[in-house]
Design a protein around this motif. Structure first.
Motif, PDB file in Angstrom:
ATOM      1  N   LYS A 367       0.829  -1.201   0.000  1.00 13.65           N
ATOM      2  CA  LYS A 367       0.000   0.000   0.000  1.00 13.65           C
ATOM      3  C   LYS A 367       0.861   1.249   0.000  1.00 13.65           C
ATOM      4  CE  LYS A 367      -3.483   2.497   2.662  1.00 13.65           C
ATOM      5  NZ  LYS A 367      -4.317   2.522   3.897  1.00 13.65           N
ATOM      6  N   ALA A 368       1.874   1.279   0.886  1.00 12.51           N
ATOM      7  CA  ALA A 368       2.757   2.448   0.946  1.00 12.51           C
ATOM      8  C   ALA A 368       3.508   2.624  -0.365  1.00 12.51           C
ATOM      9  CB  ALA A 368       3.739   2.302   2.114  1.00 12.51           C
ATOM     10  N   ALA A 369       3.976   1.504  -0.943  1.00 14.23           N
ATOM     11  CA  ALA A 369       4.722   1.591  -2.199  1.00 14.23           C
ATOM     12  C   ALA A 369       3.838   2.120  -3.320  1.00 14.23           C
ATOM     13  CB  ALA A 369       5.291   0.227  -2.563  1.00 14.23           C
ATOM     14  N   SER A 370       2.563   1.712  -3.348  1.00 11.26           N
ATOM     15  CA  SER A 370       1.664   2.180  -4.406  1.00 11.26           C
ATOM     16  C   SER A 370       1.368   3.669  -4.242  1.00 11.26           C
ATOM     17  CB  SER A 370       0.364   1.368  -4.397  1.00 11.26           C
ATOM     18  OG  SER A 370      -0.340   1.540  -3.173  1.00 11.26           O
ATOM     19  N   VAL A 371       1.190   4.145  -3.007  1.00  4.30           N
ATOM     20  CA  VAL A 371       0.981   5.571  -2.780  1.00  4.30           C
ATOM     21  C   VAL A 371       2.236   6.350  -3.153  1.00  4.30           C
ATOM     22  CG1 VAL A 371       0.505   7.344  -1.038  1.00  4.30           C
ATOM     23  CG2 VAL A 371      -0.759   5.189  -1.003  1.00  4.30           C
ATOM     24  N   THR A 372       3.397   5.777  -2.838  1.00  4.04           N
ATOM     25  CA  THR A 372       4.659   6.425  -3.202  1.00  4.04           C
ATOM     26  C   THR A 372       4.743   6.620  -4.706  1.00  4.04           C
ATOM     27  OG1 THR A 372       5.735   5.374  -1.305  1.00  4.04           O
ATOM     28  CG2 THR A 372       7.168   6.261  -3.016  1.00  4.04           C
ATOM     29  N   ALA A 373       4.358   5.584  -5.471  1.00  2.00           N
ATOM     30  CA  ALA A 373       4.356   5.704  -6.927  1.00  2.00           C
ATOM     31  C   ALA A 373       3.418   6.821  -7.376  1.00  2.00           C
ATOM     32  CB  ALA A 373       3.947   4.378  -7.551  1.00  2.00           C
ATOM     33  N   LEU A 374       2.247   6.899  -6.725  1.00  3.64           N
ATOM     34  CA  LEU A 374       1.292   7.950  -7.058  1.00  3.64           C
ATOM     35  C   LEU A 374       1.904   9.331  -6.829  1.00  3.64           C
ATOM     36  CD1 LEU A 374      -1.629   9.024  -7.633  1.00  3.64           C
ATOM     37  CD2 LEU A 374      -2.020   8.788  -5.155  1.00  3.64           C
ATOM     38  N   VAL A 375       2.515   9.520  -5.661  1.00  2.00           N
ATOM     39  CA  VAL A 375       3.077  10.833  -5.314  1.00  2.00           C
ATOM     40  C   VAL A 375       4.209  11.210  -6.260  1.00  2.00           C
ATOM     41  CG1 VAL A 375       4.312  12.117  -3.525  1.00  2.00           C
ATOM     42  CG2 VAL A 375       2.407  10.615  -2.897  1.00  2.00           C
ATOM     43  N   LYS A 376       5.145  10.293  -6.433  1.00  2.00           N
ATOM     44  CA  LYS A 376       6.302  10.602  -7.281  1.00  2.00           C
ATOM     45  C   LYS A 376       5.875  10.959  -8.706  1.00  2.00           C
ATOM     46  CE  LYS A 376      10.020   8.567  -9.806  1.00  2.00           C
ATOM     47  NZ  LYS A 376      10.655   7.330 -10.240  1.00  2.00           N
ATOM     48  N   ASN A 377       5.021  10.143  -9.283  1.00  2.00           N
ATOM     49  CA  ASN A 377       4.615  10.372 -10.665  1.00  2.00           C
ATOM     50  C   ASN A 377       3.728  11.612 -10.797  1.00  2.00           C
ATOM     51  OD1 ASN A 377       6.023   8.141 -11.663  1.00  2.00           O
ATOM     52  ND2 ASN A 377       4.350   6.754 -11.128  1.00  2.00           N
ATOM     53  N   ALA A 378       2.902  11.871  -9.759  1.00  6.13           N
ATOM     54  CA  ALA A 378       2.061  13.074  -9.803  1.00  6.13           C
ATOM     55  C   ALA A 378       2.925  14.334  -9.776  1.00  6.13           C
ATOM     56  CB  ALA A 378       1.085  13.067  -8.634  1.00  6.13           C
ATOM     57  N   LEU A 379       3.894  14.378  -8.887  1.00 10.22           N
ATOM     58  CA  LEU A 379       4.760  15.556  -8.807  1.00 10.22           C
ATOM     59  C   LEU A 379       5.541  15.738 -10.102  1.00 10.22           C
ATOM     60  CD1 LEU A 379       6.169  15.384  -5.153  1.00 10.22           C
ATOM     61  CD2 LEU A 379       4.113  16.522  -6.011  1.00 10.22           C
ATOM     62  N   ARG A 380       6.019  14.645 -10.676  1.00 10.44           N
ATOM     63  CA  ARG A 380       6.780  14.734 -11.927  1.00 10.44           C
ATOM     64  C   ARG A 380       5.872  15.251 -13.060  1.00 10.44           C
ATOM     65  NH1 ARG A 380      11.011  11.068 -15.138  1.00 10.44           N
ATOM     66  NH2 ARG A 380      12.177  11.074 -13.187  1.00 10.44           N
ATOM     67  N   ALA A 381       4.650  14.695 -13.133  1.00 15.56           N
ATOM     68  CA  ALA A 381       3.732  15.105 -14.200  1.00 15.56           C
ATOM     69  C   ALA A 381       3.355  16.579 -14.065  1.00 15.56           C
ATOM     70  CB  ALA A 381       2.487  14.227 -14.172  1.00 15.56           C
ATOM     71  N   ILE A 382       3.091  17.018 -12.848  1.00 12.73           N
ATOM     72  CA  ILE A 382       2.729  18.427 -12.618  1.00 12.73           C
ATOM     73  C   ILE A 382       3.899  19.333 -12.990  1.00 12.73           C
ATOM     74  CG2 ILE A 382       2.081  20.121 -10.870  1.00 12.73           C
ATOM     75  CD1 ILE A 382       0.718  17.744  -9.366  1.00 12.73           C
TER      76      ILE A 382
END
Length: 545
Positions: A367-382
């Motif tokens: 769960k933590a790893a999946s949220v981490t992927a969300l955060v990292k990719n969201a910040l990069r995309a933004i």
């Protein structure tokens, strides 16, 4: 009437005969012996069992009270009756207090048969009560033992399985089971995915029994406990299956998970053993708990492998950015090693400009790893759309709040670094402060904003710092400063700053590696949390004066 075994303590043969005659008239068939001194009495008591002792009080050099004390010394429940013609009331009472059951005057021996009948009946009642008490005590002892085993079985699967293979976990667990039941060895045969093959884990013996054809196969096919009392003496087919294991007595119980049999647990003893009535159901319970624990281990290992793969993909700081030296280090926790939510990222957005990010997601595992992927990719995309740190953080905060549960929060830093001027602009969402390391020493940039995901209305602001030639920015997650010694002391920020002060001339990668080595030694290799380190140093030319 049954035979009466009567021991007579009497120096006068006629008086002894009178006793026997009175008992005979009442229908007793007597087997008797007569003694008249202490030695004879002890010898008679050792020779056989007696139903009753009838004793005169006055004997030459001996007394009925002496005889009573000798009978009491044996510990046997033998009624003792005084028959005497020369005993006063106080003497008779003294004998009764010492344990005599009754006193019959010699001129009233006709009363003796009724006294004997009463004492035999009372003795039988006492023996029944004693047997009942002994049975009760045995039952209570078995119940206490069962309760102790139940407690032990409940704790049986409370074994840490982090960083352990399934075989290692089972060996540890079965060793505890063997000690709990006092067995000499145990096996666990696990049914394979094809429901035919099996993998066997052994503790305490060398031989294995095939799941599909041996003793374990019999247990599995019956789907019920199977007990072999004596594999050496019994010559039935099941006993012959157990014999090669070296167990003389064996008990096999099926293991169940989700309503199906998944294996067989066998415990064995090299000597003859009779399991208590509690042991079989307790072992069945233990077998099912082990089956559940095995499934948990398998699921954990699958999740851990997925999370590790995912997390490695999140550590994407390139070491080949023109004009930038990068140092990086990531280490997983070694204590309770569920994968954490640490990540870092470095990527180029324009010529001579890079974005960087480091963060830590609450929680552990997939769960933590999946949220981490969300955060990292969201910040990069933004950042691709708008690399302003405050904008990236504001939009990233909205993403975390929208797409994660209320218990999830994230600490993070996002920044932009101009590789020609050294100007660094960043926003901090509750993350440990960046540290500037250079020829002038160590300085922390302590500006903070709220954690990502905790307040959708949060408004993040950016801060700036210009890196001078040979200056580095050191970013890290709290697994570094919160590393602990055995006595509970934390590594802490003050120790971090002191250590970094000695690395002002080191290369970025050497700084990251040295930090990890220092924390590893400090914690004796027992990291309770993941830690990540990212060091950035732009290759800025010194301005000529």
């Amino acid at each position: 009437m049954a035979t009466l075994r009567v021991l007579i303590v009497e120096d006068n043969a006629d008086d002894a005969e009178l006793v026997l005659r009175q008992l005979g008239r009442a229908g007793f068939q007597c087997e008797s012996a007569r003694v008249d001194d202490a030695a004879g009495l002890r010898q008679a008591l050792d020779a056989r069992e007696w139903d009753i002792v009838v004793a005169d009080y006055n004997l030459p050099g001996f007394s009925g009270l002496d005889a009573l004390l000798i009978v009491n010394e044996t510990g046997f429940d033998i009624p003792f009756v005084l028959v005497s013609g020369a005993v006063d009331v106080p003497t008779a009472l003294e004998a009764m207090k010492a344990g005599a059951k009754d006193f019959v005057p010699k001129d009233d021996t006709a009363r003796l048969p009724s006294v004997v009948e009463r004492e035999l009946a009372e003795t039988a009642q006492r023996k029944q009560r004693k047997l009942a008490e002994e049975e009760r005590d045995r039952a209570l002892a078995e119940l206490r033992a069962a309760n102790e085993q139940l407690t032990a079985f409940v704790k049986l699967t409370d074994v840490p399985f982090y960083e352990a293979t399934l075989e290692e976990f089972l060996e540890h667990m079965i060793e505890r089971l063997v000690k709990t039941v006092g067995a000499d060895g145990s096996t666990v045969d696990l049914l394979g995915d094809d429901e035919q093959t099996a993998e066997t884990v052994l503790v305490g013996q060398d031989a294995a029994v095939a799941f599909d054809g041996g003793f374990s196969g019999v247990v599995a096919s019956h789907n019920a406990p199977v007990f072999v009392r004596d594999s050496l003496e019994d010559d039935d087919a099941v006993s012959r299956m157990v014999r090669p294991t070296g167990f003389r007595t064996a008990l096999g119980v099926p293991m169940h998970y989700a309503g199906r049999i998944v294996g067989v647990l066998t415990v064995g003893w090299r000597i003859l053993r009779e399991p208590s009535k509690w042991q079989v159901p307790l072992l069945e319970m233990a077998a099912d708990r082990i089956a559940i624990a095995i499934e948990n281990v398998r699921r954990y290992q699958q999740e851990h492998a997925i999370a590790q793969t995912l997390q490695q993909a999140l550590l994407s700081a390139s070491t080949h950015v023109r004009g930038l030296d990068i140092g990086q280090f990531y280490a997983s926790a070694t204590v309770e090693t569920l994968v954490g939510g640490d990540y870092y990222d470095v990527f180029e957005t324009a010529r001579d400009c890079v974005c960087f990010s480091i963060g830590d997601v609450s929680g552990k595992g997939l769960k933590a790893a999946s949220v981490t992927a969300l955060v990292k990719n969201a910040l990069r995309a933004i950042a691709v759309d708008c690399p302003s740190p405050e904008t990236v953080m504001n939009r990233g905060n909205d993403v975390v709040a929208r797409f994660t549960d209320v218990e999830t929060f994230v600490t993070a830093i996002f920044g932009v670094l101009d590789l020609t001027t050294g100007e660094m602009t960043f926003a901090n969402a509750g993350h440990p402060a960046p540290v500037i390391l250079g020829p002038d020493g160590v300085a922390a940039l302590v500006e903070h904003g709220p954690l990502l995901g905790t307040d959708r209305a949060a408004d993040y602001i950016s801060s700036s710092h210009v890196l001078r030639p040979c200056e580095s920015v050191v970013l890290y997650t709290d697994g570094l400063t919160e590393a602990r010694r055995a006595d509970g002391e934390f590594f802490g920020e003050a120790r971090l700053y002191r250590f970094l002060a000695g690395l002002t001339e080191a290369a970025p990668q050497d700084i990251a590696t040295a930090l990890f080595d220092e924390v590893w030694e400090f914690s004796d290799g027992k990291l309770r949390d993941d830690l990540a380190v990212l060091v950035l140093r732009p290759r800025i030319a010194a301005h000529e004066g």
